[in-house]
Design a protein around this motif. Sequence first.
Motif, PDB file in Angstrom:
ATOM      1  N   HIS A 182       0.910  -1.340  -0.118  1.00  0.00           N
ATOM      2  CA  HIS A 182       0.063  -0.074   0.190  1.00  0.00           C
ATOM      3  C   HIS A 182       0.770   1.166   0.037  1.00  0.00           C
ATOM      4  CE1 HIS A 182      -3.324  -2.784   0.849  1.00  0.00           C
ATOM      5  NE2 HIS A 182      -3.869  -1.787   0.506  1.00  0.00           N
ATOM      6  N   ILE A 183       2.004   1.220   0.003  1.00  0.00           N
ATOM      7  CA  ILE A 183       2.970   2.265  -0.167  1.00  0.00           C
ATOM      8  C   ILE A 183       2.883   2.891  -1.766  1.00  0.00           C
ATOM      9  CG2 ILE A 183       5.254   3.040  -0.233  1.00  0.00           C
ATOM     10  CD1 ILE A 183       6.074   1.348   2.081  1.00  0.00           C
ATOM     11  N   ASN A 184       2.573   4.131  -1.682  1.00  0.00           N
ATOM     12  CA  ASN A 184       2.668   4.617  -2.910  1.00  0.00           C
ATOM     13  C   ASN A 184       4.022   5.043  -3.531  1.00  0.00           C
ATOM     14  OD1 ASN A 184       2.391   6.057  -5.541  1.00  0.00           O
ATOM     15  ND2 ASN A 184       1.136   7.656  -4.505  1.00  0.00           N
ATOM     16  N   TRP A 185       4.666   3.908  -4.033  1.00  0.00           N
ATOM     17  CA  TRP A 185       6.016   4.067  -4.529  1.00  0.00           C
ATOM     18  C   TRP A 185       6.348   5.001  -5.730  1.00  0.00           C
ATOM     19  CZ3 TRP A 185       9.611   1.532  -1.677  1.00  0.00           C
ATOM     20  CH2 TRP A 185       9.022   0.526  -0.803  1.00  0.00           C
ATOM     21  N   GLU A 186       5.330   5.371  -6.582  1.00  0.00           N
ATOM     22  CA  GLU A 186       5.345   6.509  -7.603  1.00  0.00           C
ATOM     23  C   GLU A 186       5.906   7.698  -7.212  1.00  0.00           C
ATOM     24  OE1 GLU A 186       2.146   6.360  -9.750  1.00  0.00           O
ATOM     25  OE2 GLU A 186       2.296   4.397 -10.413  1.00  0.00           O
ATOM     26  N   ILE A 187       5.368   8.172  -5.803  1.00  0.00           N
ATOM     27  CA  ILE A 187       5.842   9.356  -5.212  1.00  0.00           C
ATOM     28  C   ILE A 187       7.151   9.363  -4.782  1.00  0.00           C
ATOM     29  CG2 ILE A 187       3.397  10.032  -4.806  1.00  0.00           C
ATOM     30  CD1 ILE A 187       4.112   9.645  -1.788  1.00  0.00           C
ATOM     31  N   LEU A 188       7.777   8.207  -4.495  1.00  0.00           N
ATOM     32  CA  LEU A 188       9.141   8.258  -4.142  1.00  0.00           C
ATOM     33  C   LEU A 188       9.836   7.930  -5.214  1.00  0.00           C
ATOM     34  CD1 LEU A 188       8.464   5.875  -0.919  1.00  0.00           C
ATOM     35  CD2 LEU A 188       8.528   8.289  -1.031  1.00  0.00           C
ATOM     36  N   ASP A 191      14.916   5.753  -6.644  1.00  0.00           N
ATOM     37  CA  ASP A 191      14.913   4.267  -6.440  1.00  0.00           C
ATOM     38  C   ASP A 191      15.808   3.750  -5.384  1.00  0.00           C
ATOM     39  OD1 ASP A 191      12.528   4.612  -8.141  1.00  0.00           O
ATOM     40  OD2 ASP A 191      13.620   3.524  -9.986  1.00  0.00           O
ATOM     41  N   SER A 192      17.100   4.099  -5.454  1.00  0.00           N
ATOM     42  CA  SER A 192      18.224   3.645  -4.667  1.00  0.00           C
ATOM     43  C   SER A 192      18.022   4.064  -3.459  1.00  0.00           C
ATOM     44  CB  SER A 192      19.518   4.358  -5.294  1.00  0.00           C
ATOM     45  OG  SER A 192      19.728   5.623  -5.179  1.00  0.00           O
ATOM     46  N   ILE A 193      17.387   4.944  -2.901  1.00  0.00           N
ATOM     47  CA  ILE A 193      16.987   5.393  -1.292  1.00  0.00           C
ATOM     48  C   ILE A 193      16.699   4.103  -0.417  1.00  0.00           C
ATOM     49  CG2 ILE A 193      15.608   6.494   0.296  1.00  0.00           C
ATOM     50  CD1 ILE A 193      17.682   8.330  -0.894  1.00  0.00           C
ATOM     51  N   VAL A 194      17.489   3.997   0.556  1.00  0.00           N
ATOM     52  CA  VAL A 194      17.492   2.924   1.744  1.00  0.00           C
ATOM     53  C   VAL A 194      17.087   3.748   2.928  1.00  0.00           C
ATOM     54  CG1 VAL A 194      18.134   1.081   3.056  1.00  0.00           C
ATOM     55  CG2 VAL A 194      18.773   1.358   0.859  1.00  0.00           C
ATOM     56  N   ALA A 195      15.837   3.784   3.436  1.00  0.00           N
ATOM     57  CA  ALA A 195      15.493   4.306   4.457  1.00  0.00           C
ATOM     58  C   ALA A 195      14.520   3.626   5.591  1.00  0.00           C
ATOM     59  CB  ALA A 195      14.619   5.793   4.104  1.00  0.00           C
ATOM     60  N   ASN A 251       5.382   0.132  18.317  1.00  0.00           N
ATOM     61  CA  ASN A 251       6.218   0.686  17.187  1.00  0.00           C
ATOM     62  C   ASN A 251       6.633  -0.186  15.989  1.00  0.00           C
ATOM     63  OD1 ASN A 251       6.735   2.638  19.135  1.00  0.00           O
ATOM     64  ND2 ASN A 251       8.479   1.417  20.224  1.00  0.00           N
ATOM     65  N   LEU A 252       6.273   0.538  14.798  1.00  0.00           N
ATOM     66  CA  LEU A 252       6.418  -0.553  13.586  1.00  0.00           C
ATOM     67  C   LEU A 252       7.628   0.120  12.788  1.00  0.00           C
ATOM     68  CD1 LEU A 252       5.162  -2.497  11.455  1.00  0.00           C
ATOM     69  CD2 LEU A 252       3.684  -0.762  11.054  1.00  0.00           C
ATOM     70  N   PRO A 253       8.709  -0.717  12.529  1.00  0.00           N
ATOM     71  CA  PRO A 253       9.722   0.065  11.582  1.00  0.00           C
ATOM     72  C   PRO A 253       9.364  -0.506   9.945  1.00  0.00           C
ATOM     73  CG  PRO A 253      10.351  -2.195  12.401  1.00  0.00           C
ATOM     74  CD  PRO A 253       8.822  -2.079  13.102  1.00  0.00           C
ATOM     75  N   ILE A 254       9.504   0.626   9.271  1.00  0.00           N
ATOM     76  CA  ILE A 254       9.084   0.277   7.598  1.00  0.00           C
ATOM     77  C   ILE A 254      10.360   0.765   6.967  1.00  0.00           C
ATOM     78  CG2 ILE A 254       7.805   1.520   5.938  1.00  0.00           C
ATOM     79  CD1 ILE A 254       5.372   2.145   8.069  1.00  0.00           C
ATOM     80  N   HIS A 255      10.627  -0.305   6.234  1.00  0.00           N
ATOM     81  CA  HIS A 255      12.014  -0.157   5.363  1.00  0.00           C
ATOM     82  C   HIS A 255      11.474   0.055   3.918  1.00  0.00           C
ATOM     83  CE1 HIS A 255      14.291  -2.335   8.525  1.00  0.00           C
ATOM     84  NE2 HIS A 255      13.124  -2.844   8.710  1.00  0.00           N
ATOM     85  N   PHE A 256      11.905   1.398   3.462  1.00  0.00           N
ATOM     86  CA  PHE A 256      11.930   1.747   2.493  1.00  0.00           C
ATOM     87  C   PHE A 256      13.242   1.312   1.487  1.00  0.00           C
ATOM     88  CE2 PHE A 256       8.993   4.434   4.276  1.00  0.00           C
ATOM     89  CZ  PHE A 256       8.012   4.605   3.664  1.00  0.00           C
ATOM     90  N   SER A 257      13.252   0.244   0.555  1.00  0.00           N
ATOM     91  CA  SER A 257      14.375  -0.098   0.003  1.00  0.00           C
ATOM     92  C   SER A 257      13.969  -0.471  -1.349  1.00  0.00           C
ATOM     93  CB  SER A 257      14.924  -1.473   0.755  1.00  0.00           C
ATOM     94  OG  SER A 257      13.962  -2.525   0.762  1.00  0.00           O
ATOM     95  N   PRO A 258      15.032  -0.656  -2.251  1.00  0.00           N
ATOM     96  CA  PRO A 258      14.964  -0.956  -3.620  1.00  0.00           C
ATOM     97  C   PRO A 258      14.445  -2.455  -3.664  1.00  0.00           C
ATOM     98  CG  PRO A 258      17.260   0.030  -3.122  1.00  0.00           C
ATOM     99  CD  PRO A 258      16.339  -0.051  -2.062  1.00  0.00           C
ATOM    100  N   GLU A 259      14.659  -3.167  -2.788  1.00  0.00           N
ATOM    101  CA  GLU A 259      14.129  -4.927  -2.806  1.00  0.00           C
ATOM    102  C   GLU A 259      12.676  -4.676  -2.550  1.00  0.00           C
ATOM    103  OE1 GLU A 259      14.726  -8.921  -0.329  1.00  0.00           O
ATOM    104  OE2 GLU A 259      15.943  -7.014   0.315  1.00  0.00           O
ATOM    105  N   ASN A 260      12.290  -3.973  -1.444  1.00  0.00           N
ATOM    106  CA  ASN A 260      10.609  -3.979  -1.140  1.00  0.00           C
ATOM    107  C   ASN A 260      10.077  -3.118  -2.166  1.00  0.00           C
ATOM    108  OD1 ASN A 260      10.643  -5.262   1.217  1.00  0.00           O
ATOM    109  ND2 ASN A 260      11.259  -3.423   2.425  1.00  0.00           N
ATOM    110  N   LYS A 262      10.910  -3.257  -5.371  1.00  0.00           N
ATOM    111  CA  LYS A 262      10.772  -4.287  -6.544  1.00  0.00           C
ATOM    112  C   LYS A 262       9.436  -5.553  -6.230  1.00  0.00           C
ATOM    113  CE  LYS A 262      13.491  -7.812  -8.916  1.00  0.00           C
ATOM    114  NZ  LYS A 262      14.974  -8.441  -9.083  1.00  0.00           N
ATOM    115  N   ASN A 263       9.792  -5.749  -5.075  1.00  0.00           N
ATOM    116  CA  ASN A 263       8.844  -6.981  -4.758  1.00  0.00           C
ATOM    117  C   ASN A 263       7.167  -6.398  -4.546  1.00  0.00           C
ATOM    118  OD1 ASN A 263      10.898  -8.678  -4.563  1.00  0.00           O
ATOM    119  ND2 ASN A 263      11.119  -8.580  -2.270  1.00  0.00           N
ATOM    120  N   TYR A 264       7.062  -5.190  -4.176  1.00  0.00           N
ATOM    121  CA  TYR A 264       5.619  -4.777  -3.692  1.00  0.00           C
ATOM    122  C   TYR A 264       5.169  -3.687  -4.746  1.00  0.00           C
ATOM    123  CZ  TYR A 264       6.346  -7.332   0.526  1.00  0.00           C
ATOM    124  OH  TYR A 264       6.466  -8.484   1.279  1.00  0.00           O
TER     125      TYR A 264
END
Length: 266
Positions: A182-188, A191-195, A251-260, A262-264
């Motif tokens: 459900h992350i809107n990856w288009e606004i991010l 692509d190489s950012i890891v956060a 507390n929920l960690p959310i990983h913004f990564s190229p791998e996620n 690509k997968n989602y």
Amino acid sequence: MNRLLLCFSLLLGSIKIFATAQIPDLLVYKGDTLMLYANPLELLPNIDSFRNKMFGRKVVGSTACWRGYQAEWTVINQELFLTAIYSCSDEDERPKADLKKLFGEKCKEGKVGADWVSAKIIAPQGKRLYYVHMGYESLYEFENEFQFKKGKLLQVIIYDNSKSRSSIYSQDSVLRKFIYSHINWEILHEDSIVAKIVVQFSANEQGVIDQIKVMRGHSQVYDQEAIRVVHSIPEWDVFYRRGKHERRAWNLPIHFSPENRKNYAQ
């Protein structure tokens, strides 16, 4: 239920916190044997001098039985009695303390009047609704509050926690899939950012997530997207304790990564 992704913080009252779920003392009341979310023997002023005398040798504790014993209590004619002390050892026949040797004349007919106990003690009952691997914090359908003054039972209050419910979205695999799909990856655009962003949230009585804040952020666009997607979780667990809604912070960690991405990403 796997909830390894999540960490929650509990607001506890007077209950002592332990790192492992504890083997409880037992209370016999009106023919039922209940677990006790307390250790009345520890209220004895000289408990430390008793500890090494209980079983004729030094008591070896464990993370699940820090005190080294399990006590049995019985309410007789509205009065609390200590009726047995068992070792927490793994032996087939657990050693049992001699109450007469420990308490002398205070022990009558194999039981000791617990006149040192003036406290409100919780005994859970019914279906276990939620397991907490810490102390005496697992949540049950009902909680019996026994109010004692110098060993005399003043009253028993029964709390109904049956309005508690679990959400499928608090399961690790379901939550992970929901968040990242459900992350809107288009606004991010980068692509190489890891956060890694950590969001803290809680839900109301209806299971609606209504309080969210970023505990560890990255940038405004990433932080806002993390908040938005957590806010979109359809429902969350609802907890009642002592018959009242208990708001818990997760507390929920959310990983913004190229791998996620690509997968989602859709």
